[in-house]
Scaffold this active site. Structure first.
Site, PDB file in Angstrom:
ATOM      1  N   GLY A  67       1.050  -1.356   0.077  1.00  0.00           N
ATOM      2  CA  GLY A  67       0.452   0.151  -0.190  1.00  0.00           C
ATOM      3  C   GLY A  67       1.389   1.232  -0.306  1.00  0.00           C
ATOM      4  O   GLY A  67       1.989   1.481  -0.371  1.00  0.00           O
ATOM      5  N   LEU A  99       0.084   3.711  -2.460  1.00  0.00           N
ATOM      6  CA  LEU A  99       1.577   3.562  -3.222  1.00  0.00           C
ATOM      7  C   LEU A  99       1.984   4.546  -3.793  1.00  0.00           C
ATOM      8  O   LEU A  99       0.891   6.106  -3.419  1.00  0.00           O
ATOM      9  CB  LEU A  99      -0.487   3.138  -4.523  1.00  0.00           C
ATOM     10  N   GLU A 122       4.718   6.925  -6.985  1.00  0.00           N
ATOM     11  CA  GLU A 122       4.721   6.400  -9.019  1.00  0.00           C
ATOM     12  C   GLU A 122       6.001   5.239  -9.011  1.00  0.00           C
ATOM     13  O   GLU A 122       5.628   4.842  -9.843  1.00  0.00           O
ATOM     14  CB  GLU A 122       5.894   8.469  -8.540  1.00  0.00           C
ATOM     15  N   HIS A 147       5.479   2.540  -7.759  1.00  0.00           N
ATOM     16  CA  HIS A 147       4.198   1.390  -7.437  1.00  0.00           C
ATOM     17  C   HIS A 147       3.361   1.441  -9.203  1.00  0.00           C
ATOM     18  O   HIS A 147       3.421   0.262  -9.895  1.00  0.00           O
ATOM     19  CB  HIS A 147       3.694   1.437  -6.903  1.00  0.00           C
ATOM     20  N   GLN A 167       6.677  -9.834   7.880  1.00  0.00           N
ATOM     21  CA  GLN A 167       8.030  -8.717   7.867  1.00  0.00           C
ATOM     22  C   GLN A 167       8.978  -7.842   8.704  1.00  0.00           C
ATOM     23  O   GLN A 167       9.376  -7.180   8.408  1.00  0.00           O
ATOM     24  CB  GLN A 167       8.255  -9.065   6.381  1.00  0.00           C
ATOM     25  N   GLN A 221      13.487  -3.377  -8.850  1.00  0.00           N
ATOM     26  CA  GLN A 221      14.728  -3.682  -8.481  1.00  0.00           C
ATOM     27  C   GLN A 221      15.628  -2.585  -7.085  1.00  0.00           C
ATOM     28  O   GLN A 221      16.680  -2.471  -6.687  1.00  0.00           O
ATOM     29  CB  GLN A 221      15.803  -2.865  -9.688  1.00  0.00           C
ATOM     30  N   ASP A 255      14.387  -2.686  -4.396  1.00  0.00           N
ATOM     31  CA  ASP A 255      14.065  -3.455  -3.599  1.00  0.00           C
ATOM     32  C   ASP A 255      15.401  -4.621  -3.332  1.00  0.00           C
ATOM     33  O   ASP A 255      14.782  -5.707  -4.198  1.00  0.00           O
ATOM     34  CB  ASP A 255      13.585  -4.546  -2.790  1.00  0.00           C
ATOM     35  N   VAL A 282      12.834   3.625  -9.482  1.00  0.00           N
ATOM     36  CA  VAL A 282      11.706   5.078  -9.828  1.00  0.00           C
ATOM     37  C   VAL A 282      12.863   6.098  -9.330  1.00  0.00           C
ATOM     38  O   VAL A 282      12.657   5.497  -7.629  1.00  0.00           O
ATOM     39  CB  VAL A 282      10.538   4.890  -9.801  1.00  0.00           C
ATOM     40  N   ARG A 342       8.293   5.240   2.435  1.00  0.00           N
ATOM     41  CA  ARG A 342       9.112   5.844   3.987  1.00  0.00           C
ATOM     42  C   ARG A 342       9.337   7.261   3.364  1.00  0.00           C
ATOM     43  O   ARG A 342       9.899   7.974   4.633  1.00  0.00           O
ATOM     44  CB  ARG A 342       9.727   5.062   4.876  1.00  0.00           C
TER      45      ARG A 342
END
Length: 333
Positions: free
Chosen positions: A28, A30, A32, A34, A61, A149, A151, A177, A188
């Protein structure tokens, strides 16, 4: 097109499928980044395919003291972004839909790669991540799934899980991005004050400094490979003024430290300066790794690599990375 909001796997399974189903998994909030994943999924799935966005904040997690409770939950806005980006459905299950018997006793274990870098800083994080990804792959039954990418270690582990455990799904990585100032998009980022954001920019600056050093070093090594192999060749090149330039490039390239060492040093210089800013950057790790297993590469390494960094600014932990390729794999050494 109206994007359907689905709460149960039964609702999702009841949908008529004609083409390929592409899934974008999110927690969630969201942004740009995403949206880029969703648009890419739409392009790959095509007009006859289906794009499903999952929105699920996975408790498995988040470690002790991490931000599970304060993690942003903005479902209404998320559905609007998903719709604008081309999603057919948003699957936003409750915790008891994903884990109907409570926390699962049987989980996916990330193995050796799962305890390096992010795994060392966040024990158990990757086990929880892989467990929910496996669950969501089963619940959504996609033909392909897309991940960012940014992550990089997560993406590498998902690819490994799908290969090792024979999941019948294609995994697609989508480039990071960034905002105009270079900061990698992250949910975050909203936690950062203006002063903290200025400090946070040093993460991408460090990566770009390492990338610039890498490009310069690779150019020198490529020039060095052009040094004349024979005396006759040297004389011929000398006539057009190239021999000295090639020899100089060869000498400089030989005098430089190994390319991975130089890349790390260039990035660390920026990060060391950032530790003295106000507010300071608190470095967790800087690593230059082989993306197949996330072990540090040596100076004689050739192939694809990832320069990765993680740090805290205030109470916000940020990660970033950039891909690099060492050596002209088709050229003679």
């Amino acid at each position: 097109m109206t994007t359907a909001l689905l709460r149960t796997a039964g609702e999702l399974h009841a949908r008529t499928r004609t083409g390929r189903r592409a899934v974008v998994m999110t927690m969630g909030a969201l942004h740009e980044g995403h949206a880029t994943l969703i648009r890419t999924a739409r392009e790959i799935a095509g007009p006859d395919g289906e794009v499903v966005v999952t929105v699920f904040v996975n408790p498995l997690q988040f470690g002790a003291g991490e931000d599970l409770d304060r993690y942003p939950r903005t479902l209404d806005a998320d559905v609007k972004i998903a719709e604008r980006s081309g999603a057919d459905a948003v699957f936003a299950p409750a915790v008891d839909e994903v884990y109907p018997g409570g926390e699962p006793q049987v989980r996916i274990t990330a193995g050796p790669m799962g305890v390096r870098l992010e795994g060392a800083s966040r024990p158990g994080h990757f086990d929880g991540m892989l467990t929910v990804v496996a669950k969501l792959l089963h619940l959504t039954r996609p033909d392909l799934a897309l991940y960012g990418q940014k992550d990089a270690q997560q993406l590498a582990l998902i690819r490994r899980m799908v290969r090792d455990l024979n999941f019948g799904v294609e995994i697609v990585g989508v480039p990071t991005v960034r905002e105009e100032d270079g900061l990698a998009l992250s949910s975050r980022n909203r936690y950062l004050s203006p002063e903290q954001r200025r400090t946070a920019l040093t993460l991408s600056r460090a990566l770009f400094a390492g990338s610039d050093r890498h490009a310069a070093q690779e150019a020198l090594r490529a020039r060095a490979r052009e040094v004349p192999a024979t005396h006759a060749r040297a004389e011929a090149l000398s006539a057009i003024g190239e021999s000295r330039a090639a020899a100089d490039a060869h000498a400089v390239a030989k005098a430089l430290p190994g390319a991975p060492t130089a890349v790390r040093a260039a990035a660390r210089l920026i990060l060391d300066d950032a530790a003295r800013l106000s507010p300071p950057l608190e470095l967790d790790y800087l690593a230059l790794v082989d993306p197949s297993d996330f072990t540090e590469i040596e100076d004689d390494f050739t192939g694809e690599a990832v320069l990765a960094v993680a740090a805290r600014v205030g109470t916000t932990r940020l990660i970033d990375n950039i891909p690099l390729v060492f050596g002209n794999l088709g050229a003679a050494s």
